[in-house]
Design an enzyme around this catalytic site. Sequence first.
Site, PDB file in Angstrom:
ATOM      1  N   ASP A 126      52.853 -17.497 -58.485  1.00 39.21           N
ATOM      2  CA  ASP A 126      52.268 -17.222 -59.869  1.00 39.21           C
ATOM      3  C   ASP A 126      53.328 -16.237 -60.617  1.00 39.21           C
ATOM      4  O   ASP A 126      52.609 -16.023 -61.662  1.00 39.21           O
ATOM      5  CB  ASP A 126      50.932 -16.890 -59.781  1.00 39.21           C
ATOM      6  N   ARG A 135      42.758 -13.813 -59.596  1.00 38.08           N
ATOM      7  CA  ARG A 135      44.012 -13.050 -58.804  1.00 38.08           C
ATOM      8  C   ARG A 135      43.785 -11.637 -58.651  1.00 38.08           C
ATOM      9  O   ARG A 135      43.370 -10.919 -59.782  1.00 38.08           O
ATOM     10  CB  ARG A 135      45.307 -13.232 -59.493  1.00 38.08           C
ATOM     11  N   ARG A 184      40.703 -19.158 -58.267  1.00 39.60           N
ATOM     12  CA  ARG A 184      40.194 -17.941 -57.679  1.00 39.60           C
ATOM     13  C   ARG A 184      40.760 -16.639 -58.683  1.00 39.60           C
ATOM     14  O   ARG A 184      41.919 -16.714 -58.804  1.00 39.60           O
ATOM     15  CB  ARG A 184      40.790 -17.531 -56.227  1.00 39.60           C
ATOM     16  N   GLY A 214      50.823 -24.158 -57.672  1.00 38.64           N
ATOM     17  CA  GLY A 214      50.300 -24.687 -59.123  1.00 38.64           C
ATOM     18  C   GLY A 214      51.314 -23.983 -59.987  1.00 38.64           C
ATOM     19  O   GLY A 214      51.348 -22.935 -60.207  1.00 38.64           O
ATOM     20  N   HIS A 215      52.101 -24.753 -60.509  1.00 39.17           N
ATOM     21  CA  HIS A 215      53.158 -24.355 -61.580  1.00 39.17           C
ATOM     22  C   HIS A 215      52.728 -24.889 -63.009  1.00 39.17           C
ATOM     23  O   HIS A 215      52.600 -25.884 -62.961  1.00 39.17           O
ATOM     24  CB  HIS A 215      54.558 -24.865 -61.204  1.00 39.17           C
ATOM     25  N   THR A 216      52.500 -23.918 -64.067  1.00 41.16           N
ATOM     26  CA  THR A 216      52.011 -24.306 -65.121  1.00 41.16           C
ATOM     27  C   THR A 216      53.020 -24.236 -66.192  1.00 41.16           C
ATOM     28  O   THR A 216      53.902 -23.254 -66.291  1.00 41.16           O
ATOM     29  CB  THR A 216      51.052 -23.118 -65.845  1.00 41.16           C
ATOM     30  N   LYS A 252      57.079 -19.556 -62.485  1.00 44.39           N
ATOM     31  CA  LYS A 252      58.265 -20.593 -62.085  1.00 44.39           C
ATOM     32  C   LYS A 252      58.061 -21.801 -62.739  1.00 44.39           C
ATOM     33  O   LYS A 252      59.096 -22.330 -63.427  1.00 44.39           O
ATOM     34  CB  LYS A 252      58.239 -20.617 -60.465  1.00 44.39           C
ATOM     35  N   GLN A 303      55.480 -20.618 -54.347  1.00 48.75           N
ATOM     36  CA  GLN A 303      54.788 -19.376 -53.714  1.00 48.75           C
ATOM     37  C   GLN A 303      56.039 -18.142 -54.189  1.00 48.75           C
ATOM     38  O   GLN A 303      56.476 -18.488 -55.134  1.00 48.75           O
ATOM     39  CB  GLN A 303      54.750 -19.335 -52.210  1.00 48.75           C
ATOM     40  N   ILE A 339      57.406 -13.593 -73.083  1.00 51.70           N
ATOM     41  CA  ILE A 339      56.299 -12.825 -73.660  1.00 51.70           C
ATOM     42  C   ILE A 339      55.096 -13.991 -74.196  1.00 51.70           C
ATOM     43  O   ILE A 339      54.346 -13.391 -75.156  1.00 51.70           O
ATOM     44  CB  ILE A 339      56.864 -11.942 -74.947  1.00 51.70           C
ATOM     45  N   GLY A 340      54.854 -14.843 -73.338  1.00 51.25           N
ATOM     46  CA  GLY A 340      53.871 -15.891 -73.734  1.00 51.25           C
ATOM     47  C   GLY A 340      54.120 -17.185 -73.003  1.00 51.25           C
ATOM     48  O   GLY A 340      54.990 -17.545 -72.292  1.00 51.25           O
TER      49      GLY A 340
HETATM   50  P1  GDP Z   1      53.938 -20.368 -61.187  1.00 53.83           P
HETATM   51  O1  GDP Z   1      53.021 -20.891 -59.730  1.00 53.83           O
HETATM   52  O2  GDP Z   1      54.949 -19.243 -60.687  1.00 53.83           O
HETATM   53  O3  GDP Z   1      54.622 -21.457 -61.733  1.00 53.83           O
HETATM   54  O4  GDP Z   1      52.961 -19.665 -62.148  1.00 53.83           O
HETATM   55  P2  GDP Z   1      51.395 -20.094 -62.474  1.00 53.83           P
HETATM   56  O5  GDP Z   1      51.542 -21.282 -63.249  1.00 53.83           O
HETATM   57  O6  GDP Z   1      50.509 -20.145 -61.237  1.00 53.83           O
HETATM   58  O7  GDP Z   1      50.781 -18.686 -63.130  1.00 53.83           O
HETATM   59  C1  GDP Z   1      51.407 -18.378 -64.310  1.00 53.83           C
HETATM   60  C2  GDP Z   1      50.591 -18.135 -65.389  1.00 53.83           C
HETATM   61  O8  GDP Z   1      50.919 -17.440 -66.550  1.00 53.83           O
HETATM   62  C3  GDP Z   1      50.519 -19.832 -65.908  1.00 53.83           C
HETATM   63  O9  GDP Z   1      49.102 -19.698 -66.611  1.00 53.83           O
HETATM   64  C4  GDP Z   1      51.343 -19.444 -67.315  1.00 53.83           C
HETATM   65  O10 GDP Z   1      51.105 -20.398 -68.172  1.00 53.83           O
HETATM   66  C5  GDP Z   1      51.369 -18.353 -67.614  1.00 53.83           C
HETATM   67  N1  GDP Z   1      52.578 -17.521 -68.199  1.00 53.83           N
HETATM   68  C6  GDP Z   1      53.656 -17.723 -67.681  1.00 53.83           C
HETATM   69  N2  GDP Z   1      54.550 -16.952 -68.480  1.00 53.83           N
HETATM   70  C7  GDP Z   1      53.897 -16.135 -69.125  1.00 53.83           C
HETATM   71  C8  GDP Z   1      54.076 -15.053 -70.252  1.00 53.83           C
HETATM   72  O11 GDP Z   1      55.149 -14.583 -70.222  1.00 53.83           O
HETATM   73  N3  GDP Z   1      53.078 -14.373 -70.863  1.00 53.83           N
HETATM   74  C9  GDP Z   1      51.759 -14.908 -70.494  1.00 53.83           C
HETATM   75  N4  GDP Z   1      50.611 -14.333 -71.015  1.00 53.83           N
HETATM   76  N5  GDP Z   1      51.304 -15.930 -69.746  1.00 53.83           N
HETATM   77  C10 GDP Z   1      52.581 -16.313 -68.944  1.00 53.83           C
HETATM   78  P1  IMO Z   2      52.695 -20.901 -56.592  1.00 52.92           P
HETATM   79  O1  IMO Z   2      53.730 -21.963 -56.170  1.00 52.92           O
HETATM   80  C1  IMO Z   2      50.052 -17.916 -55.043  1.00 52.92           C
HETATM   81  C2  IMO Z   2      48.707 -17.829 -50.815  1.00 52.92           C
HETATM   82  C3  IMO Z   2      47.502 -18.199 -50.718  1.00 52.92           C
HETATM   83  C4  IMO Z   2      47.123 -17.575 -49.171  1.00 52.92           C
HETATM   84  C5  IMO Z   2      48.573 -17.664 -48.647  1.00 52.92           C
HETATM   85  C6  IMO Z   2      48.391 -18.962 -47.875  1.00 52.92           C
HETATM   86  O2  IMO Z   2      51.982 -21.597 -57.378  1.00 52.92           O
HETATM   87  O3  IMO Z   2      53.352 -19.612 -56.760  1.00 52.92           O
HETATM   88  P2  IMO Z   2      48.580 -21.630 -47.837  1.00 52.92           P
HETATM   89  O4  IMO Z   2      47.831 -22.540 -48.605  1.00 52.92           O
HETATM   90  O5  IMO Z   2      49.874 -21.667 -48.244  1.00 52.92           O
HETATM   91  O6  IMO Z   2      48.100 -21.763 -46.351  1.00 52.92           O
HETATM   92  O7  IMO Z   2      47.940 -20.129 -48.319  1.00 52.92           O
HETATM   93  O8  IMO Z   2      49.352 -18.046 -49.700  1.00 52.92           O
HETATM   94  N1  IMO Z   2      49.514 -18.898 -51.832  1.00 52.92           N
HETATM   95  C7  IMO Z   2      49.751 -18.784 -53.031  1.00 52.92           C
HETATM   96  N2  IMO Z   2      49.599 -17.883 -53.824  1.00 52.92           N
HETATM   97  N3  IMO Z   2      50.687 -18.691 -55.664  1.00 52.92           N
HETATM   98  C8  IMO Z   2      51.079 -19.829 -54.738  1.00 52.92           C
HETATM   99  O9  IMO Z   2      51.756 -20.849 -54.848  1.00 52.92           O
HETATM  100  C9  IMO Z   2      50.518 -19.804 -53.519  1.00 52.92           C
HETATM  101  N4  IMO Z   2      50.470 -21.019 -52.514  1.00 52.92           N
HETATM  102  C10 IMO Z   2      49.956 -20.310 -51.501  1.00 52.92           C
HETATM  103  O10 IMO Z   2      46.539 -17.965 -51.663  1.00 52.92           O
HETATM  104  O11 IMO Z   2      46.820 -16.013 -49.447  1.00 52.92           O
HETATM  105 MG    MG Z   3      51.095 -20.777 -59.398  1.00 52.48          MG
END
Ligand code: GDP
Ligand code: IMO
Ligand code: MG
Length: 430
Positions: A13, A304, A302, A40-42, A16, A223, A413-414
């Site tokens: 998270d 974080r 959930r 979950g990539h946003t 990415k 991850q 920064i956002g």
């Molecule tokens: P990923 O799994 O690595 O792609 O990351 P996630 O999407 O799970 O979580 C990153 C969260 O932070 C998402 O809600 C993004 O929209 C948000 N985000 C990404 N870059 C920034 C940033 O620079 N600032 C803020 N405030 N939010 C960000």
């Molecule tokens: P992205 O790509 C954050 C965590 C789960 C759990 C552990 C094992 O969005 O960064 P699993 O379902 O793989 O058996 O869970 O890994 N986990 C993540 N935490 N971002 C993720 O993916 C994750 N994928 C799995 O919360 O602790």
């Molecule tokens: Mg994610």
Amino acid sequence: MAVDILLGLQWGDEGKGKVVDFLAPKYDLIARFQGGPNAGHTLEFDGHKHVLHQIPSGIFRDEQINLIGNGVVLDPVIFRKEVEALISKFKIDFKKKLFISKKTQLILPTHRLLDAAHEASKGNNKIGSTLKGIGPTYSDKIGRLGIRIGDILAPDFKERYRSLVNAHESQLKFYKFEYTLEETEKAFFEAIEFLKTFNLVDSEYFINDALNKGQKVLAEGAQGSLLDIDFGSYPFVTSSNTMSAGACTGLGVPPSKIGSVYGIFKAYCTRVGSGPFPTELSDATGEFMRKEGNEFGSTTGRPRRCGWLDIPSLKYAVMLNGVTHLLMMKADVLNKFEELLVCTHYKLEDGSIVDQIPYDIVRTNVTPVYKKFKGWNQDLSDVKTFEAMPQELVDYIAFVEQQLNVPISLISIGPDRTQTIVRDSEAVIL
Ligand code: GDP
Ligand code: IMO
Ligand code: MG
């Protein structure tokens, strides 16, 4: 050298999705190499917010092709939902833009049930899995029992499916796990028919042909390094190699073809699920960080866990991945802090001070040793260049670079595509 890799250096998270989408125009092909719908990539752009689970984050760019690699595990039901949601909102020509490896492993409904049964059996020691069936699917892959996407085209696919499901059902019986399969199997087989209409390819040839034609590939990690099956805080990890080496095995590209390794980290730390987290803030400050960063899981919703930046674990990730460029995300989340702490070392129970992660971090008490920084304590929305950044943020960045000995090339920064400050335009821009 034409395969660059972008991966998370913390517990996932890191942002990415945002950065892959931002960097995508520099590449011809964006390829996921491991993980599955646990990710979950946003992405946020033009007022849209979208969370991708299995589809690579280059899908919104017009010119780029996307590949789901052999190292991935794919749930056809989730895949179908994901594609249909995208088609309802955007004009994406999936025939042209998405290719899936025939060697990608299939997540079956019973893999998800087994994931739940394993977690339930662990009681207080549960991993905190996303319950998407990741562990059981990779177990079957390594155990040489799995079913691959190419197998859905075989005339005996249903028999192979049935035989694996029978094995799973006897395990579920052992766990005394209650379940019904009928509905989910129906959805599964419908999704299999849907999957058959996609480009299923011999992806190792596909990607190497692209490289031979001079195309550039960005490998998108899921991850983060601290969840790596070998090097994460085992057993509180995911079930794949999340590190840069995983891109070679997860796509079928040789190490000699790897170019830049973009290591992405948040300006602080988060973790979702169980497992050690030395700098975790279980107090009002952590709560404030969660609120400012909107730190709720993109896949499971959930909350974080939040904490200060952890240099020893970043050093470890930089070492394992051979990071060439650092990208620092979510600096804006720290805008309202008067003071920031950065963990530089761990103090062990015997009093020794180290900057390495001890072998059994799960059973070892480590106390973070912190260095204090003055916060920038200002809004960053008007900051458009590195030069315009507040001095306190510049100092924070300089300290991390000096500790990790790798330059920070981009600062986010956002959440929006546009809220990105490129410091080293040669490294991260067309
Ligand atoms: P990923 O799994 O690595 O792609 O990351 P996630 O999407 O799970 O979580 C990153 C969260 O932070 C998402 O809600 C993004 O929209 C948000 N985000 C990404 N870059 C920034 C940033 O620079 N600032 C803020 N405030 N939010 C960000
Ligand atoms: P992205 O790509 C954050 C965590 C789960 C759990 C552990 C094992 O969005 O960064 P699993 O379902 O793989 O058996 O869970 O890994 N986990 C993540 N935490 N971002 C993720 O993916 C994750 N994928 C799995 O919360 O602790
Ligand atoms: Mg994610």
